[in-house]
Design an enzyme around this catalytic site. Structure first.
Site: not given
Ligand code: WQD
Length: 339
Positions: A126, A151, A155
């Site tokens: 990741s 997590y 990785k």
């Molecule tokens: C994306 C953006 C949030 C939800 C994570 C893991 C990564 C991979 C993908 C496993 C961010 C914003 C999110 C919400 C929001 N997982 N958001 N409201 O955090 O980039 O990555 O998931 O492999 O390893 O770290 O993805 O989709 O959670 O967030 O505003 O209800 O959307 O703040 O900016 P992230 P995400």
């Protein structure tokens, strides 16, 4: 036919990769413990490809079971290893669950591959390993930083374990694929993302809000140093991501790898903000999304998107789908699941 093991093959990225492997003519064996997926996904895969993969329900923490599996499937030529726990927030609360499930299982599989004359191993990693990169777009040479969560640490540790093992196990070749943000679903809407409980990730939360399962999307902060104040990520269509696994596996099976351990960033190379993703959804669905700006989420990096040159040039792979196409596929899947 070349037989490939896909661990976690009934999961979101795993199931899409199984489809692409079967399309490429591989024989696929899936191991999944069904902790975060359902056996019904097998039907979705078969509905797309016309072939039902061999499936064995197995908890990879069971060392004896892993040994027995490999004793039965001695003709496995490659492994694509997706099986792992992947909720960032949960990993902070349950670190030992993550270290056991993500690290011990990797060691048990590698110990079995060590016994084979040769094996190709693809590891699901990741972009989390980079933390907040100092330079954007992020290349594979960007420093791996102190992980923001157990997590992310699993990785980083996983990559180190594989690298060290490839140094001493002559028949083992490996590629770590560092995913940016996988989204969307297969065009058939027969497989897709099935988050358990309240979605942690942005896109399933958007589609569940639009379908009426959630009241409104909380946008975690709009005071970041980005063009519209919301965080930027590299959202890659899951089918593009799945195809990259088939290309990477082929690279190893054909012996085209430049070293016994390689890493590739898998993204579109384009950053999109949270609000841009919301606007993309509204554009393709024709629906107004109910959202509100709230406080920042702990641990979020400001901006992350991939430098795709190495994957484009060395793997000969690049993404085909746009953000709008990915968002439409996610919406079509949500409507199908709820129909
Ligand atoms: C994306 C953006 C949030 C939800 C994570 C893991 C990564 C991979 C993908 C496993 C961010 C914003 C999110 C919400 C929001 N997982 N958001 N409201 O955090 O980039 O990555 O998931 O492999 O390893 O770290 O993805 O989709 O959670 O967030 O505003 O209800 O959307 O703040 O900016 P992230 P995400």
């Amino acid at each position: 036919m070349v037989k490939i093991l896909v661990t976690g093959g009934l999961g979101f990225i795993g199931s899409h990769t199984v489809v692409e492997l079967q399309n490429e003519g591989y024989e696929v064996v899936i191991i999944d413990d069904l902790s975060n997926s359902s056996e019904k996904v097998l039907d979705g895969i078969a509905a797309i490809t016309g072939k039902t993969p061999i499936f064995e329900k197995l908890d990879l923490k069971e060392k004896v079971g892993v040994k027995a599996f490999f004793a039965k499937h001695v003709d496995i030529k490659g492994v694509i290893h997706f099986a792992a726990s992947k909720a960032v927030g949960e990993s902070v609360k349950e670190p030992l669950l993550y270290y056991e499930n993500n690290i011990c299982t990797l060691v048990y599989i590698l110990k079995e591959l060590k016994k084979l004359p040769e094996a190709s191993f693809i590891f699901s990693s990741s972009c989390t390993v980079y933390g907040q990169a100092d330079e954007l777009p992020i290349t594979e040479n960007a420093p791996v930083k102190q992980a923001e969560s157990p997590y992310g640490n699993t990785k980083q540790i996983g990559e180190e374990i594989i690298k060290d093992t490839c140094k001493v196990v002559s028949g083992l070749k490996a590629i770590a694929l560092r995913y940016f943000n996988p989204i969307g679903a297969h065009e058939s809407s027969k497989i897709g993302e099935l988050p358990t409980g309240v979605p942690q990730n942005l896109v399933p939360f958007i589609t569940q809000t639009a379908i009426g399962l959630r009241h409104e999307l909380s946008v975690f902060g709009d005071d970041y140093p980005t063009p519209d104040g919301t965080c930027v990520r590299d959202y890659i269509h899951v089918v593009d991501l799945a195809k990259a696994h088939v290309v990477a596996l082929g690279r190893l099976l054909k012996g085209n790898n430049k070293s016994n351990y390689e890493t590739f960033n898998l993204g579109t190379g384009k950053g999109s903000s949270v609000l841009e993703v919301v606007q993309s959804f509204e554009r393709v669905s024709g629906k107004k999304l109910n959202y509100k700006i709230v406080d920042r989420r702990e641990g979020d990096v400001i901006s992350a998107y991939a430098d795709t040159n190495k994957a484009n040039n060395d793997l000969g792979w690049k993404t085909q789908f746009s953000l709008d196409e990915a968002m439409l596929s996610a919406w079509n899947w949500e409507k199908k699941v709820r129909s």
